[in-house]
Every structure is written in structure tokens, then in C-alpha cells.
Design a protein around this motif. Structure first.
Motif, mmCIF file in Angstrom:
data_model
loop_
_atom_site.group_PDB
_atom_site.id
_atom_site.type_symbol
_atom_site.label_atom_id
_atom_site.label_comp_id
_atom_site.label_asym_id
_atom_site.label_seq_id
_atom_site.Cartn_x
_atom_site.Cartn_y
_atom_site.Cartn_z
ATOM 1 N N CYS A 264 35.760 41.580 40.901
ATOM 2 C CA CYS A 264 36.639 41.849 42.082
ATOM 3 C C CYS A 264 35.574 41.865 43.083
ATOM 4 C CB CYS A 264 37.127 43.349 41.934
ATOM 5 S SG CYS A 264 38.539 44.461 43.369
ATOM 6 N N LYS A 300 41.620 39.263 42.353
ATOM 7 C CA LYS A 300 41.209 40.260 42.894
ATOM 8 C C LYS A 300 40.392 40.566 43.977
ATOM 9 C CE LYS A 300 39.984 40.605 38.158
ATOM 10 N NZ LYS A 300 40.102 40.975 36.930
ATOM 11 N N ARG A 302 39.667 44.540 46.571
ATOM 12 C CA ARG A 302 39.888 45.317 47.230
ATOM 13 C C ARG A 302 39.747 45.683 48.893
ATOM 14 N NH1 ARG A 302 36.489 48.023 42.946
ATOM 15 N NH2 ARG A 302 38.056 48.640 41.493
ATOM 16 N N GLU A 309 42.272 48.084 43.445
ATOM 17 C CA GLU A 309 42.303 47.187 43.428
ATOM 18 C C GLU A 309 43.925 45.986 43.034
ATOM 19 O OE1 GLU A 309 41.324 44.409 39.205
ATOM 20 O OE2 GLU A 309 39.566 45.389 39.813
ATOM 21 N N GLN A 310 43.644 45.120 44.075
ATOM 22 C CA GLN A 310 44.832 43.871 43.914
ATOM 23 C C GLN A 310 44.796 42.607 43.348
ATOM 24 O OE1 GLN A 310 46.137 45.005 48.127
ATOM 25 N NE2 GLN A 310 48.056 45.765 46.770
ATOM 26 N N SER A 311 45.579 42.207 42.661
ATOM 27 C CA SER A 311 45.587 41.255 42.430
ATOM 28 C C SER A 311 46.223 40.424 43.715
ATOM 29 C CB SER A 311 46.529 40.666 41.102
ATOM 30 O OG SER A 311 45.985 39.186 40.524
ATOM 31 N N ILE A 330 50.321 38.714 46.750
ATOM 32 C CA ILE A 330 50.299 39.709 45.639
ATOM 33 C C ILE A 330 51.657 39.549 44.986
ATOM 34 C CG2 ILE A 330 50.084 42.369 45.150
ATOM 35 C CD1 ILE A 330 49.585 42.682 48.770
ATOM 36 N N ALA A 332 52.597 40.703 42.062
ATOM 37 C CA ALA A 332 53.894 42.391 41.922
ATOM 38 C C ALA A 332 55.027 42.914 41.021
ATOM 39 C CB ALA A 332 54.289 42.885 43.393
ATOM 40 N N SER A 340 54.966 39.812 36.596
ATOM 41 C CA SER A 340 54.827 39.874 37.617
ATOM 42 C C SER A 340 55.194 38.352 38.656
ATOM 43 C CB SER A 340 53.983 39.520 37.305
ATOM 44 O OG SER A 340 52.718 40.952 37.046
#
Length: 790
Positions: A264, A300, A302, A309-311, A330, A332, A340
Motif C-alpha cells: 500500500c 492499494k 491512501r 486504504e482503497q483498492s 475503485i 467497490a 466487487s
């Protein structure tokens, strides 16, 4: 997981290993003692530093009282070879496969689902071999040298629409697969491509000089991402280039690169997008050469150190070859289904918005096959030209805003609006909107409205184009009629006419129904090379074919039998004979009339042959792409007529080095998009329609200014007087507005300079003598070829 010092050590302890997977009997003490015996037995035969043969908790099966219906257990076996062992993956694989086959019954009995071997020696990269129950204990070659537990990070399951084969690479971190689209038995495979995939872990990012803590403290993780990402892109392209050099893979297209960044990182997604754009632009030509049409980055991120943390997924697409689209999504998760989906991060939704993250890659559709066929011939698919016009119009606006220091708000939201011109049942031209690729002829025409800086409210043009993917772009009766009607439409409305020339000349067809029937009467049956007397049909074949009126023949008696001597082959289908030449004459005459009535300009890409070359030459202006040729007859045909190898390629006959130097082509460009931009440049000097006022633009230089450049008595460059020049670091203005000069035919008749420019924003034509001595560089070359032909 169990570790052994050799395959013999494994064989000696295999039964003890299987006991770990035995059914729970309630005798925990017995199970415990068996485990201890196995651990001590394996440890005693292993090199120092190796772990004991205990199973990890993640690998152990939940103890059940009932035997499961499907195998559920996994076995990971490590083989540490001694330092002097010669590692050979083929030998190791055969040993593992033979061992698994010999233990098949035990594996089934103990409900083993998968067995993975990890073979290595100190200082070498480990080899992985995976065998599965569902494959009847054959190796799953897709997972060769890949940790099965990490396979999900490569998202191999997304390749399920393809039959894939793992290819060996010099870089073990890169995994390359060759995929062919799954098809029904006996059908031809039309889609084959490479998938290059890699996992980028923490260890790939940080060196002793740039540790994790240091990079966090100094905030230079973006720099690490750029260098590592670029490195892996380079290595992916290197492996792809090696693979594509194999003739077996020459038809591969729509290749794909996937990079999964595991660590990340604290960096804003838009910064990543800009950095990705930068190195994609650096390697754009190579990506296009290797037919990489999509690259995907999984990361990943920030946005700040405190952000969650987001993918993210970054998709880079270049299907057309002239523009690169980068979209951010993203991942989601849907609260109801748990699946997802990709959600666009930017305000403008990308083409993959709403698609499941794990959706398999689609095989090529009809349009993609057409597009790839055209691109393999180094040209643009005909239905991609409207988008290319849109990109060219956008480029013109950006240049206009920069040149005149305007605000970007003047740029319109819509650049091009178009309708397709087609023939109805009565051969009348009508305007329609239809899906690309629905054409049944090799000629396409549009009426386009271009919202350009000279005419922000729009100017209309007629565009006529060959479809090289339909009958290799040949001219038949239908194609001739569409060309004719579209050209007449431009003359009736006094609109500029643009011709996109990419063709193979008039159609010379074959009567397929005759090909399997006709026979040859040779002058000498034993020596066919001496020639033949005539072609004929047997009475039975003539009776079969006569009702189709595709052949005319006369009955003769020869060699003791009746024969129908063929006098004329008409053909069952229309548009395969001399009627095409009649149509060629018709559209040549129409182009001559258009020369007098409207502004005509042609873009030659790939090739323009026969009547296509005539149409180009009969127009007013010609823009030629560097790799294209304008020819009447191909090099091979001429060599056969001459009886020897005189010409080596079509570009030697009609390439830019010929047509630009002899005045046929007014401009040369490096690619199709540059050619369309050059057409827009020419249109900027042309009225909206014939008889309209000139497109007067904003003045870049006041007309009352003093001309800075002063001609000298000695020889000087007249272009400096026309356009101005920077001399000794100082700008010396010329006669015309700064930046408005466009020279044409500059490689032909070099004692005269011609072009277009603006004076006070008013378009003007320029003719000026060259005052300096001109050297003819091509005279010796032309003389040499003349002597060779004699």
C-alpha cells in the motif's frame, strides 16, 4: 507443508505424511505421537536451516466425523537439493509427475485435492509444480513456477475465455501466457494474444539505501513507484518482444499487461495517473509495435497517511493506435451481493464502470477483428476515422488557444458531428445513423460538421473512405456508386470533399463456380510448360453450370471426345469483371468535375492502387503517409513483365521518396492522425463552402507593424522574409503573420517556394522564387534506374 532433502527422502516418509490427513479416530495421543515421529524423521535427513515437516494450521483440514464427498486437502512439498545438484525443470517435473502417479490411490484415499512441489537449491530460484485431483493428477501447467496460494493475485481466473499455455521467461517474476479464444470444435481460431502478468511485492520496492522507514519519512514513495513500475513495464515488453519473434505467434494481437502492486502506498491516484501517462508516452510506439492494447495496474493507495486504504485499478487502453485513454476505478463491493464492481474515480465515467472486478477478459468482437486487420496493414480501420477527426479537431483548438493566448473556455464541448451517407433501394443517397461495421460494401461516406477555430459554429465537409477490410478495399459497382453519389452531394452543396484513400484498385474477381470444373487442353500433355490450346468443360459439367449463365462455350470434338470450349467467363456474381473498369471511368470523370467545383483533398495511407491512384492524382491536394504508396501496378507484376527482379517493393515505385519529390504529394506525414491534422490545417485557409467569404482569424501580428527581416544583397533564405526567423537570438518578423506559414511541395521544383499564410488574419496563397542555388540530389539516382530498365 512438509520439507525433504531429496525425492528418496520423500518416498521413505510419504506414508507418514499421509497419516496427517487420516480421519479423526478420537485417539489424539496416537495422532500426536505419529506427528512427532514424522517431524523428527524428516528433520534428521535435512540440511541445516530447513524447517521441520509440521503442517501449518492453514493447510490442516477441519476435523470431521464424516468423510467429505469432494477432496479438500492440500499438500505442499519442499525439496531442498544439495548445492552440487544440477537443477533442470524438465527432469524435476518428470520425477514429480511419476511420483504422483504412483501414489494416486493414496492421494484419493486421503481426500487430497492438490499437491504442489517446491524444488530448489541454495542460491537458486525455486521451481513450482502443481498437480490436481480434477486433472486426474496431471500437472496444472498454468501454475508452473507459480505459488498456487498467490495465483489469485495474478487473477488467472479472468483468462477462462481462452485456452492458455504458460511460456517460459528469463525473468521468473514475470508470468507470460499465450491464449487462444475458446471455440467450437473444428472452427477457426481468430483471436490469439499474450497475457503478461506480475506481482510486485515490498521487496521489489525497497533497497538498503531506500528502506521503508526512510521512504515514509522522506515522502519519496512516488519516486519508487515510478522507477519500479517503469522497470516492470520494460521487462514485460522485453519478454513480449522475444515471444513475438517466434513465427508461431505472429498472429497474436490485443496483447495485455497486468501488474499487481501488493504494498500500500501513500500517493494520490491522480498523481499515479499522470506518472503512468508519462512513461506510457515514452513507450507508446513500442507498445503499439508489440500490439499491447491494454495495460492494467492494480494498486492499494491512501491519498494521505490518515486516509483509509482503497483498492484502485488503472486501465490504459489504445485500441485505435492514435490516442491513449487512461481511466481510474475503485473496487467497490456491493452490499447485497458481496461482489466487487469497478466504479469510476473521475467525474467522467470510464468504459468499464459497473463491470465486476473479476469479470473475465472478453474475446475479440467483430469490430475488433476488423480493426486489427486494418492495423496489421499499418492503417486505420475506416470507422475509427470519425474519432480521429475528433482528436484532430481537439488538437487544432488547443493549438489555437495557446497561439492566441485565449482561455480554455472557448473550446467547444463537441468537436465533430456526423451522419453516414448510404444508398437506398433506388440508389439515392440518404443520411442515417448506424452502428459501425454494418456496411456491406468497401466504400463509406459521411457528412461531417467540424467545429473548428475558424468556424466555431461548425463547417460541413463530405468525407469518402475506402474500407480496406472489405474485399481488400477494391472498387466494385457498389463502391463506385457510393463514391459517385457522395461526390455529387459535395458538389451540389458546394462543400469541401475529403477522400481517405486506402485501396487495392479495381476488383478483379474469380468465378468460383467454374474453378473446380474447367480443364486444360495442353499443347503437349507431357510438357505443360509449353503452354495450352484452350480451356474447356465436359458435357456433364457444362450441363450443370449452363443454367447459371456464368460461362459461354462452343461444342467441339477433340481428342476423340466432345468438349465445350470456353469462350467467355461471365461469372454468376455481379462485380467481378469489366463492369468494374466501367465504374472506374465513371468516378474518375466525377473527380475531374469536383476539381473545378469544390475543394478536394486526399489522404493516402497504406496503399492506393490503380483507379485509387488516379482519384488521388485528380484531386487538388494530396497528403501521403510515410509508409504508403501510390501505384498503378505492383512491383511483382512489373518484375514478371520485365523478366527480372528490378523492383523490390511497392514503395520503391510510389512511396513518398517518389511521389513527394515529383510533385504528386503536397505533404508527407508520419502517421494517419498527423495526416488528418494536416487536412484540418489546409481547411483553415478554405472558405466554408465555395463562394463563401474567407475564414479570417484573429491577428497575431498587427498589419501596421514594421517587418523585422531585411533581405540582403547576397543569397538568403526567402522563407525568412515570408515567415520571419530568429537570428542571433532575436526574433525578426516576416511579411506574414507569425506562425501562419505552411509550405507545400517543398521537395519539388525547388527553385520556387509555394504555400499558404495569413496577413492580418486573412488567408493568402504565397509564390516566391528561391534566390539561392539549388542542387538536384535525385538526378543521378533517376539516371541509374533509367539505364537499368533499358
Amino acid at each position: 507443508m512438509a520439507a525433504f532433502s531429496s525425492y528418496e527422502h520423500l518416498a521413505d516418509n510419504f506414508n507418514s505424511l499421509m497419516q496427517r490427513y487420516a480421519e479423526y479416530t478420537g485417539q489424539q495421543q496416537q495422532t500426536h505421537s505419529t506427528s512427532n515421529g514424522l517431524s523428527s524423521g524428516m528433520s534428521s535427513g535435512m540440511s541445516s536451516g530447513m524447517s521441520s515437516g509440521s503442517l501449518s494450521s492453514g493447510e490442516l483440514n477441519t476435523i470431521r466425523e464424516e468423510k467429505p464427498s469432494e477432496p479438500i486437502h492440500i499438500v505442499n512439498i519442499v525439496i531442498q537439493h544439495p548445492p552440487n545438484y544440477e537443477l533442470d525443470q524438465d527432469i524435476d517435473n518428470k520425477i514429480c509427475a511419476a511420483f504422483i502417479k504412483s501414489k494416486e490411490s493414496e492421494l484419493v484415499e486421503h481426500n487430497i485435492r492438490r499437491v504442489t512441489f517446491l524444488a530448489f537449491k541454495k542460491g537458486s530460484y525455486p521451481f513450482f509444480y502443481t498437480f490436481r485431483h480434477r486433472l486426474h493428477w496431471a500437472e496444472d501447467s498454468i501454475y508452473r513456477h507459480l505459488e498456487p496460494a498467490l495465483a489469485f493475485q495474478l487473477e488467472i481466473h479472468r483468462l477462462k475465455n481462452f485456452d492458455i499455455r504458460l511460456l517460459q521467461t528469463n525473468n521468473h517474476i514475470l508470468h507470460m501466457y499465450y491464449g487462444t479464444a475458446k471455440s467450437s470444435s473444428g472452427s477457426t481460431v481468430t483471436d490469439s494474444r499474450f497475457f503478461v502478468r506480475s506481482i510486485i511485492r515490498h521487496a521489489n520496492f525497497f533497497t538498503k539505501e531506500a528502506s521503508f522507514d526512510y521512504m515514509e519519512r522522506e515522502g519519496i514513495r512516488a519516486t519508487a513507484f515510478i522507477s519500479v513500475g517503469e522497470k516492470y513495464l520494460q521487462e514485460s515488453l522485453n519478454e513480449l518482444e522475444v515471444a513475438m519473434s517466434n513465427p508461431a505467434y505472429r498472429k497474436s494481437d490485443c496483447n495485455h499487461i497486468f501488474l499487481n502492486f501488493v504494498p500500500c502506498m501513500v500517493i494520490h491516484p491522480m498523481i499515479v495517473k499522470e506518472k503512468v501517462k508519462q512513461f506510457i508516452e515514452r513507450y507508446g510506439k513500442r507498445l503499439w509495435k508489440l500490439r499491447v492494447l491494454q495495460a492494467e495496474l492494480k494498486m492499494k493507495l491512501r491519498e494521505t497517511a490518515e486516509s483509509p486504504e482503497q483498492s484502485f485499478r488503472f486501465f490504459v487502453n489504445t485500441e485505435s493506435g492514435y490516442s491513449i485513454d487512461t481511466n481510474i476505478y475503485i473496487a467497490a463491493e456491493d452490499a447485497n451481493s458481496g461482489i466487487s464492481y469497478l466504479s469510476s474515480f473521475e467525474e467522467v465515467q470510464g468504459p468499464m464502470h459497473g463491470i465486476a472486478v473479476n469479470a473475465p477478459y472478453l474475446t475479440r468482437d467483430f469490430l475488433q477483428q476488423k480493426r486489427c486487420s486494418a492495423q496489421l496493414m499499418e492503417t486505420t480501420y475506416v470507422y475509427d476515422f470519425p474519432d480521429m477527426f475528433r482528436e484532430a479537431c481537439k488538437t487544432r483548438w488547443l493549438l489555437h488557444v495557446k497561439q492566441h493566448e485565449l482561455h480554455k473556455s472557448v473550446i467547444p464541448k463537441e468537436f465533430v458531428r456526423f451522419t453516414e451517407l448510404v444508398l437506398d433501394s433506388h440508389d439515392n443517397l440518404i443520411e442515417i445513423h448506424r452502428v459501425p461495421g454494418q456496411n456491406d460494401t468497401g466504400m463509406i461516406a459521411w457528412k461531417m460538421t467540424l467545429f473548428v477555430p475558424e468556424y466555431p459554429d461548425g463547417r460541413d465537409v463530405v468525407v469518402i473512405a475506402n474500407d480496406i477490410t472489405s474485399m481488400i478495399g477494391t472498387f466494385g459497382p457498389k463502391e463506385d456508386k457510393i463514391y459517385m453519389r457522395a461526390s455529387e452531394f459535395s458538389r451540389a452543396h458546394k462543400l469541401p470533399r475529403i477522400y481517405l484513400s486506402v485501396n487495392s484498385g479495381a476488383r478483379i474477381g474469380l468465378a468460383d463456380e467454374i474453378k473446380t470444373m474447367f480443364r486444360v487442353c495442353w499443347l503437349d500433355n507431357k510438357h505443360p510448360d509449353k503452354g495450352f490450346k484452350y480451356l474447356y468443360l465436359t458435357p456433364a459439367d457444362y450441363k450443370t453450370i449452363s443454367s447459371k449463365n456464368s460461362v459461354q462455350a462452343e461444342l467441339i470434338e477433340d481428342d476423340g471426345e466432345s468438349r465445350y470450349k470456353i469462350t467467355t467467363i461471365v461469372g454468376e456474381k455481379d462485380g467481378i469483371g469489366v463492369e468494374n473498369l466501367q465504374g472506374s471511368g465513371m468516378i474518375a470523370g466525377e473527380t475531374s468535375r469536383a476539381y473545378d467545383d469544390v475543394f478536394t483533398i486526399s489522404l493516402v495511407t497504406c496503399r492506393s492502387v490503380g483507379i485509387g491512384a488516379y482519384l488521388v492524382r485528380l484531386g487538388q491536394r494530396v497528403v501521403q503517409v510515410d509508409n504508403s504508396c501510390i501505384i498503378l501496378t505492383g512491383a511483382n507484376s512489373l518484375n514478371q513483365v520485365l523478366g527480372r527482379q528490378v523492383y523490390t517493393s511497392n514503395t520503391q515505385l510510389g512511396g513518398t521518396q517518389i511521389m513527394y519529390n515529383n510533385g504528386v504529394s503536397h505533404h508527407t506525414v508520419k502517421d494517419d492522425i498527423s495526416g488528418v491534422i494536416k487536412i484540418f490545417e489546409w481547411l483553415s485557409y478554405i472558405p466554408k463552402h465555395k463562394g463563401a467569404s474567407l475564414p479570417i482569424g484573429p491577428m497575431t501580428d498587427p498589419v501596421s507593424r514594421t517587418i523585422g527581416f531585411m533581405p540582403t544583397k547576397s543569397a538568403y533564405n526567402p522563407r525568412n522574409m515570408i515567415a520571419g526567423a530568429t537570428i542571433d537570438g532575436t526574433w525578426m518578423s516576416g511579411f506574414f503573420d507569425k506562425g501562419s506559414w505552411v509550405e507545400s511541395l517543398d521537395n519539388w521544383a525547388k527553385t520556387v517556394i509555394t504555400g499558404r499564410a495569413r496577413l492580418g488574419g486573412i488567408p493568402m496563397g504565397v509564390i516566391c522564387p528561391e534566390t539561392r542555388a539549388v542542387e538536384c540530389e535525385d538526378l543521378l539516382i533517376q539516371l541509374t534506374w533509367t539505364l537499368r530498365l533499358r
